[in-house]
Scaffold this motif. Structure first.
Motif, mmCIF file in Angstrom:
data_model
loop_
_atom_site.group_PDB
_atom_site.id
_atom_site.type_symbol
_atom_site.label_atom_id
_atom_site.label_comp_id
_atom_site.label_asym_id
_atom_site.label_seq_id
_atom_site.Cartn_x
_atom_site.Cartn_y
_atom_site.Cartn_z
ATOM 1 N N ASP A 180 -143.476 15.258 51.397
ATOM 2 C CA ASP A 180 -142.533 14.843 52.451
ATOM 3 C C ASP A 180 -143.090 13.676 53.264
ATOM 4 O OD1 ASP A 180 -140.730 16.741 51.659
ATOM 5 O OD2 ASP A 180 -141.354 18.227 53.167
ATOM 6 N N ASP A 181 -144.407 13.757 53.549
ATOM 7 C CA ASP A 181 -145.035 12.665 54.299
ATOM 8 C C ASP A 181 -144.969 11.360 53.507
ATOM 9 O OD1 ASP A 181 -145.669 14.249 56.454
ATOM 10 O OD2 ASP A 181 -147.613 14.833 55.587
ATOM 11 N N LEU A 182 -145.276 11.474 52.187
ATOM 12 C CA LEU A 182 -145.247 10.259 51.369
ATOM 13 C C LEU A 182 -143.838 9.671 51.293
ATOM 14 C CD1 LEU A 182 -147.581 11.120 48.353
ATOM 15 C CD2 LEU A 182 -147.958 9.438 50.156
ATOM 16 N N LYS A 183 -142.846 10.544 51.162
ATOM 17 C CA LYS A 183 -141.459 10.064 51.080
ATOM 18 C C LYS A 183 -141.054 9.364 52.373
ATOM 19 C CE LYS A 183 -136.811 11.589 49.882
ATOM 20 N NZ LYS A 183 -135.968 12.745 49.488
ATOM 21 N N ARG A 184 -141.482 9.941 53.498
ATOM 22 C CA ARG A 184 -141.142 9.322 54.793
ATOM 23 C C ARG A 184 -141.792 7.955 54.925
ATOM 24 N NH1 ARG A 184 -143.898 9.296 59.399
ATOM 25 N NH2 ARG A 184 -145.364 10.896 58.648
ATOM 26 N N LEU A 185 -143.051 7.854 54.497
ATOM 27 C CA LEU A 185 -143.744 6.572 54.599
ATOM 28 C C LEU A 185 -143.169 5.547 53.630
ATOM 29 C CD1 LEU A 185 -147.433 7.756 55.023
ATOM 30 C CD2 LEU A 185 -145.909 6.772 56.751
ATOM 31 N N GLN A 186 -142.725 6.014 52.462
ATOM 32 C CA GLN A 186 -142.098 5.093 51.513
ATOM 33 C C GLN A 186 -140.817 4.499 52.109
ATOM 34 O OE1 GLN A 186 -141.716 7.606 48.087
ATOM 35 N NE2 GLN A 186 -143.579 6.820 47.113
ATOM 36 N N GLN A 187 -140.060 5.349 52.796
ATOM 37 C CA GLN A 187 -138.843 4.839 53.446
ATOM 38 C C GLN A 187 -139.188 3.877 54.571
ATOM 39 O OE1 GLN A 187 -136.873 8.467 54.587
ATOM 40 N NE2 GLN A 187 -135.770 8.623 52.636
ATOM 41 N N ARG A 188 -140.307 4.165 55.233
ATOM 42 C CA ARG A 188 -140.754 3.300 56.322
ATOM 43 C C ARG A 188 -141.138 1.912 55.807
ATOM 44 N NH1 ARG A 188 -144.023 4.250 60.761
ATOM 45 N NH2 ARG A 188 -144.692 2.286 61.664
ATOM 46 N N VAL A 189 -141.768 1.872 54.628
ATOM 47 C CA VAL A 189 -142.207 0.593 54.072
ATOM 48 C C VAL A 189 -141.005 -0.269 53.719
ATOM 49 C CG1 VAL A 189 -143.345 -0.484 52.103
ATOM 50 C CG2 VAL A 189 -144.413 1.444 53.250
ATOM 51 N N GLY A 190 -139.935 0.332 53.219
ATOM 52 C CA GLY A 190 -138.759 -0.439 52.872
ATOM 53 C C GLY A 190 -138.848 -1.021 51.476
ATOM 54 N N ARG A 191 -137.745 -1.506 50.994
ATOM 55 C CA ARG A 191 -137.698 -2.092 49.655
ATOM 56 C C ARG A 191 -137.927 -3.599 49.720
ATOM 57 N NH1 ARG A 191 -132.548 0.140 46.520
ATOM 58 N NH2 ARG A 191 -133.744 -0.686 44.767
ATOM 59 N N HIS A 192 -138.423 -4.107 48.604
ATOM 60 C CA HIS A 192 -138.664 -5.537 48.506
ATOM 61 C C HIS A 192 -137.510 -6.219 47.786
ATOM 62 C CE1 HIS A 192 -142.716 -4.224 49.484
ATOM 63 N NE2 HIS A 192 -143.051 -5.494 49.695
ATOM 64 N N ALA A 193 -137.280 -7.452 48.160
ATOM 65 C CA ALA A 193 -136.305 -8.275 47.446
ATOM 66 C C ALA A 193 -137.026 -9.489 46.901
ATOM 67 C CB ALA A 193 -135.183 -8.700 48.374
ATOM 68 N N ARG A 194 -136.973 -9.643 45.596
ATOM 69 C CA ARG A 194 -137.629 -10.789 44.978
ATOM 70 C C ARG A 194 -136.663 -11.958 44.940
ATOM 71 N NH1 ARG A 194 -142.028 -9.448 41.960
ATOM 72 N NH2 ARG A 194 -141.711 -11.228 40.605
ATOM 73 N N LYS A 195 -137.208 -13.160 44.796
ATOM 74 C CA LYS A 195 -136.334 -14.294 44.554
ATOM 75 C C LYS A 195 -135.977 -14.315 43.074
ATOM 76 C CE LYS A 195 -139.987 -17.704 43.860
ATOM 77 N NZ LYS A 195 -140.523 -18.992 44.277
ATOM 78 N N SER A 196 -134.776 -14.765 42.782
ATOM 79 C CA SER A 196 -134.361 -14.821 41.388
ATOM 80 C C SER A 196 -135.138 -15.903 40.640
ATOM 81 C CB SER A 196 -132.859 -15.085 41.297
ATOM 82 O OG SER A 196 -132.549 -16.300 41.935
ATOM 83 N N GLY A 197 -135.093 -15.840 39.290
ATOM 84 C CA GLY A 197 -135.877 -16.763 38.478
ATOM 85 C C GLY A 197 -135.612 -18.220 38.808
ATOM 86 N N GLY A 198 -134.333 -18.559 39.011
ATOM 87 C CA GLY A 198 -133.997 -19.946 39.323
ATOM 88 C C GLY A 198 -133.693 -20.147 40.791
ATOM 89 N N GLY A 199 -134.033 -19.161 41.613
ATOM 90 C CA GLY A 199 -133.689 -19.221 43.031
ATOM 91 C C GLY A 199 -134.485 -20.264 43.773
ATOM 92 N N ARG A 200 -133.937 -20.701 44.913
ATOM 93 C CA ARG A 200 -134.605 -21.716 45.719
ATOM 94 C C ARG A 200 -134.824 -21.190 47.125
ATOM 95 N NH1 ARG A 200 -130.560 -26.572 45.217
ATOM 96 N NH2 ARG A 200 -129.088 -24.857 45.156
ATOM 97 N N GLY A 201 -135.983 -21.441 47.650
ATOM 98 C CA GLY A 201 -136.186 -21.272 49.077
ATOM 99 C C GLY A 201 -136.590 -19.891 49.539
ATOM 100 N N LEU A 202 -136.093 -18.820 48.904
ATOM 101 C CA LEU A 202 -136.370 -17.491 49.420
ATOM 102 C C LEU A 202 -137.551 -16.884 48.679
ATOM 103 C CD1 LEU A 202 -132.751 -16.151 49.675
ATOM 104 C CD2 LEU A 202 -134.207 -16.978 51.500
ATOM 105 N N THR A 203 -138.536 -16.438 49.399
ATOM 106 C CA THR A 203 -139.713 -15.834 48.788
ATOM 107 C C THR A 203 -139.542 -14.326 48.732
ATOM 108 O OG1 THR A 203 -140.774 -15.709 50.943
ATOM 109 C CG2 THR A 203 -141.191 -17.682 49.616
ATOM 110 N N GLU A 204 -140.390 -13.686 47.964
ATOM 111 C CA GLU A 204 -140.355 -12.228 47.888
ATOM 112 C C GLU A 204 -140.639 -11.655 49.269
ATOM 113 O OE1 GLU A 204 -142.690 -8.640 45.537
ATOM 114 O OE2 GLU A 204 -142.938 -10.728 44.956
ATOM 115 N N ALA A 205 -139.812 -10.713 49.675
ATOM 116 C CA ALA A 205 -139.981 -10.173 51.021
ATOM 117 C C ALA A 205 -139.361 -8.794 51.109
ATOM 118 C CB ALA A 205 -139.328 -11.096 52.050
ATOM 119 N N LYS A 206 -139.757 -8.077 52.127
ATOM 120 C CA LYS A 206 -139.149 -6.767 52.378
ATOM 121 C C LYS A 206 -137.758 -6.957 52.959
ATOM 122 C CE LYS A 206 -143.519 -4.539 53.432
ATOM 123 N NZ LYS A 206 -144.331 -3.914 54.496
ATOM 124 N N LEU A 207 -136.948 -5.920 52.796
ATOM 125 C CA LEU A 207 -135.642 -5.941 53.438
ATOM 126 C C LEU A 207 -135.809 -5.546 54.898
ATOM 127 C CD1 LEU A 207 -133.346 -4.227 50.780
ATOM 128 C CD2 LEU A 207 -133.667 -6.662 51.231
#
Length: 260
Positions: free
Chosen positions: A111-138
């Motif tokens: 339960d603790d790990l699940k809570r911390l995973q939610q706290r960390v948040g998901r990452h959004a990568r830039k698409s292969g041909g994307g411009r300007g946006l770097t990999e970052a958390k939501l």
């Protein structure tokens, strides 16, 4: 020095991405309403541009326009550009401190790990041909990390070009400029305007939005290119100071009271 007009273009990014159109999802503002701009706050803005002379009859310089895009319901563009990165780092530090504290208490539960995973948040990568946006958390609109793909903060819209009759008829010369301004990442669009030819001249702003999509079990940013319209109205009236209604020189000094 030429007068500077600011034009803010506010986008409803969520609706624009859903409908694949900026029609009905764009709100224009400029700082010339008191001098005659109409449609301020709507998508039918006509920016007034006074003519080539001052009140005293002397020749004026060209007009300068600056466009500033922003997203409705997102983190205000007035915060520093590195705000999101700082929030991510701060959240990482808090999560590691909590994880270390849990380890010291005799183990970490699922339960603790699940809570911390939610706290960390998901990452959004830039698409292969994307411009300007770097990999970052939501991050949500409050700057907190989120694991919900439906509650994230949209990246700021990006102007990629300005075209249309106002450009082809050489009424204005738009270009992208760089500056140390941290709000808009140092890049902004501006144009000089030939005020010697009165009339109404439409122009088109090309805008790139970014949509979060899932590919191969990953979230990536995909660019979506759209356009919106506005107009300039060049008039023969002289340029004047919006505060005083007089010329655009120095502001008038109040009368000095007589000594004694």
């Amino acid at each position: 020095m030429a007068q500077q007009h600011g034009i803010i273009v506010l986008f409803d990014v969520e609706n624009a991405l859903r409908t694949r159109s900026l029609d009905g999802n764009t709100y224009w503002f400029d700082n010339m309403k008191l001098l005659g701009s109409v449609g301020v706050g709507t998508e039918q803005l006509v920016t007034i541009v006074p003519g080539t002379h001052f009140l005293d009859g002397s020749q004026a310089t060209e007009q300068v326009l600056n466009w500033l895009p922003a997203a409705l319901g997102s983190i205000p563009p007035t915060v520093p550009r590195n705000y999101l990165a700082e929030q991510e780092r701060a959240d990482d530090r808090r999560t590691l401190e909590e994880l270390a504290a849990l380890s010291g208490e005799g183990g970490v539960s699922d339960d603790d790990l699940k809570r911390l995973q939610q706290r960390v948040g998901r990452h959004a990568r830039k698409s292969g041909g994307g411009r300007g946006l770097t990999e970052a958390k939501l991050l949500d609109v409050t700057g907190e990390t989120t694991s919900s793909p439906g509650a994230y903060n949209y990246p700021a819209p990006v102007i990629t070009d300005i075209t249309g009759p106002a450009v082809t008829e050489k009424i204005m010369y738009p270009a992208q400029y760089g500056s140390p301004d941290m709000i808009y990442d140092g890049w902004y669009w501006a144009a000089t305007v030939d005020t010697s030819r009165p009339g109404v001249y439409p122009y088109t702003v090309h805008v790139q939005l970014h949509e979060l999509v899932e590919q191969n079990d990953e979230l990536v940013w995909e660019s979506v290119d759209l356009t919106c319209e506005s107009s300039l109205k060049i008039i023969n009236d002289p340029k004047r100071n919006g505060f005083t209604g007089a010329g655009v020189g120095v502001l008038p000094l109040p009368p000095v009271p007589a000594a004694g």
